[in-house]
Design a protein around this motif. Sequence first.
Motif, mmCIF file in Angstrom:
data_model
loop_
_atom_site.group_PDB
_atom_site.id
_atom_site.type_symbol
_atom_site.label_atom_id
_atom_site.label_comp_id
_atom_site.label_asym_id
_atom_site.label_seq_id
_atom_site.Cartn_x
_atom_site.Cartn_y
_atom_site.Cartn_z
ATOM 1 N N ALA A 89 6.612 56.506 -32.493
ATOM 2 C CA ALA A 89 6.886 57.899 -32.148
ATOM 3 C C ALA A 89 6.838 58.194 -30.652
ATOM 4 O O ALA A 89 7.410 59.176 -30.201
ATOM 5 C CB ALA A 89 5.897 58.809 -32.867
ATOM 6 N N ASP A 90 6.165 57.375 -29.886
ATOM 7 C CA ASP A 90 6.045 57.627 -28.449
ATOM 8 C C ASP A 90 7.369 57.318 -27.761
ATOM 9 O O ASP A 90 7.842 56.179 -27.784
ATOM 10 C CB ASP A 90 4.937 56.750 -27.869
ATOM 11 C CG ASP A 90 4.651 57.038 -26.413
ATOM 12 O OD1 ASP A 90 5.491 57.653 -25.724
ATOM 13 O OD2 ASP A 90 3.555 56.657 -25.957
ATOM 14 N N PRO A 91 7.985 58.321 -27.131
ATOM 15 C CA PRO A 91 9.290 58.082 -26.491
ATOM 16 C C PRO A 91 9.220 57.129 -25.307
ATOM 17 O O PRO A 91 10.235 56.587 -24.883
ATOM 18 C CB PRO A 91 9.742 59.477 -26.055
ATOM 19 C CG PRO A 91 8.502 60.294 -26.004
ATOM 20 C CD PRO A 91 7.543 59.703 -26.984
ATOM 21 N N GLY A 92 8.026 56.867 -24.772
ATOM 22 C CA GLY A 92 7.890 55.960 -23.633
ATOM 23 C C GLY A 92 7.782 54.500 -24.019
ATOM 24 O O GLY A 92 7.732 53.628 -23.154
ATOM 25 N N VAL A 93 7.770 54.212 -25.311
ATOM 26 C CA VAL A 93 7.648 52.839 -25.782
ATOM 27 C C VAL A 93 9.038 52.231 -25.927
ATOM 28 O O VAL A 93 9.919 52.809 -26.564
ATOM 29 C CB VAL A 93 6.887 52.791 -27.135
ATOM 30 C CG1 VAL A 93 6.863 51.384 -27.695
ATOM 31 C CG2 VAL A 93 5.481 53.325 -26.966
ATOM 32 N N THR A 94 9.234 51.069 -25.323
ATOM 33 C CA THR A 94 10.532 50.392 -25.409
ATOM 34 C C THR A 94 10.674 49.715 -26.766
ATOM 35 O O THR A 94 9.691 49.523 -27.496
ATOM 36 C CB THR A 94 10.681 49.329 -24.310
ATOM 37 O OG1 THR A 94 9.740 48.269 -24.574
ATOM 38 C CG2 THR A 94 10.454 49.913 -22.920
ATOM 39 N N GLU A 95 11.880 49.295 -27.092
ATOM 40 C CA GLU A 95 12.112 48.587 -28.348
ATOM 41 C C GLU A 95 11.328 47.275 -28.381
ATOM 42 O O GLU A 95 10.768 46.907 -29.412
ATOM 43 C CB GLU A 95 13.601 48.334 -28.566
ATOM 44 C CG GLU A 95 13.934 47.836 -29.959
ATOM 45 C CD GLU A 95 13.386 48.738 -31.069
ATOM 46 O OE1 GLU A 95 12.828 48.178 -32.047
ATOM 47 O OE2 GLU A 95 13.483 49.975 -30.980
ATOM 48 N N ALA A 96 11.269 46.574 -27.263
ATOM 49 C CA ALA A 96 10.501 45.323 -27.203
ATOM 50 C C ALA A 96 9.010 45.603 -27.442
ATOM 51 O O ALA A 96 8.329 44.845 -28.132
ATOM 52 C CB ALA A 96 10.704 44.641 -25.857
ATOM 53 N N GLU A 97 8.503 46.681 -26.879
ATOM 54 C CA GLU A 97 7.100 47.050 -27.092
ATOM 55 C C GLU A 97 6.852 47.425 -28.550
ATOM 56 O O GLU A 97 5.825 47.056 -29.120
ATOM 57 C CB GLU A 97 6.707 48.202 -26.171
ATOM 58 C CG GLU A 97 6.644 47.791 -24.708
ATOM 59 C CD GLU A 97 6.533 48.970 -23.758
ATOM 60 O OE1 GLU A 97 5.964 48.774 -22.666
ATOM 61 O OE2 GLU A 97 7.017 50.082 -24.101
ATOM 62 N N ARG A 98 7.801 48.152 -29.164
ATOM 63 C CA ARG A 98 7.668 48.484 -30.585
ATOM 64 C C ARG A 98 7.577 47.221 -31.434
ATOM 65 O O ARG A 98 6.789 47.145 -32.377
ATOM 66 C CB ARG A 98 8.843 49.343 -31.050
ATOM 67 C CG ARG A 98 8.713 50.789 -30.731
ATOM 68 C CD ARG A 98 9.832 51.621 -31.377
ATOM 69 N NE ARG A 98 9.759 52.969 -30.865
ATOM 70 C CZ ARG A 98 10.360 53.402 -29.756
ATOM 71 N NH1 ARG A 98 11.122 52.584 -29.075
ATOM 72 N NH2 ARG A 98 10.217 54.638 -29.353
ATOM 73 N N GLN A 99 8.387 46.249 -31.108
ATOM 74 C CA GLN A 99 8.378 44.978 -31.836
ATOM 75 C C GLN A 99 7.029 44.282 -31.673
ATOM 76 O O GLN A 99 6.454 43.785 -32.640
ATOM 77 C CB GLN A 99 9.505 44.061 -31.365
ATOM 78 C CG GLN A 99 9.571 42.727 -32.089
ATOM 79 C CD GLN A 99 9.827 42.882 -33.577
ATOM 80 O OE1 GLN A 99 10.549 43.770 -34.013
ATOM 81 N NE2 GLN A 99 9.216 42.016 -34.372
ATOM 82 N N THR A 100 6.495 44.271 -30.461
ATOM 83 C CA THR A 100 5.189 43.666 -30.211
ATOM 84 C C THR A 100 4.100 44.398 -30.988
ATOM 85 O O THR A 100 3.233 43.772 -31.608
ATOM 86 C CB THR A 100 4.864 43.675 -28.704
ATOM 87 O OG1 THR A 100 5.857 42.906 -28.020
ATOM 88 C CG2 THR A 100 3.487 43.100 -28.420
#
Length: 136
Positions: free
Chosen positions: A61-72
């Motif tokens: 939900a955090d708009p500052g999180v990148t797709e790579a960070e979401r995956q991690t």
Amino acid sequence: MTFTIHASFLPHTDPEASLAFYRDALGFEVRNDVGYNGLRWLTVGPVDQPGTSIVLYPPGADPGVTEAERQTITEMMAKGTFASLVLASADVDAAFEKLQAGDTEVVQEPTDQPYGVRDFAIRDPAGNMIRVQQVG
């Protein structure tokens, strides 16, 4: 100056499974259940501690999180290494028996730790590590 813990945040992957775990298995009350843009935030807490809550949030939900960070984050949640919580019980063994009788994932049975506490470890439906320590 005095501080108290008001809220702590843990990610969830399935709001219904999280409700079943925190409300039904742990006995926490549901204090808030908010949906927005297809996502859901749940606030739960111990009935006898109205000033202390856990906010279960959708990790993407955090708009500052990148797709790579979401995956991690997703990978770490699956391993149980992203977030954790320590709870306390006056009777760790009885608490363990109650949780083990359900479908709670047990990581460690009640153990006398070398650092002086007796505790056990479980995981919530999202994979968050929860340790329950003996107090009192």
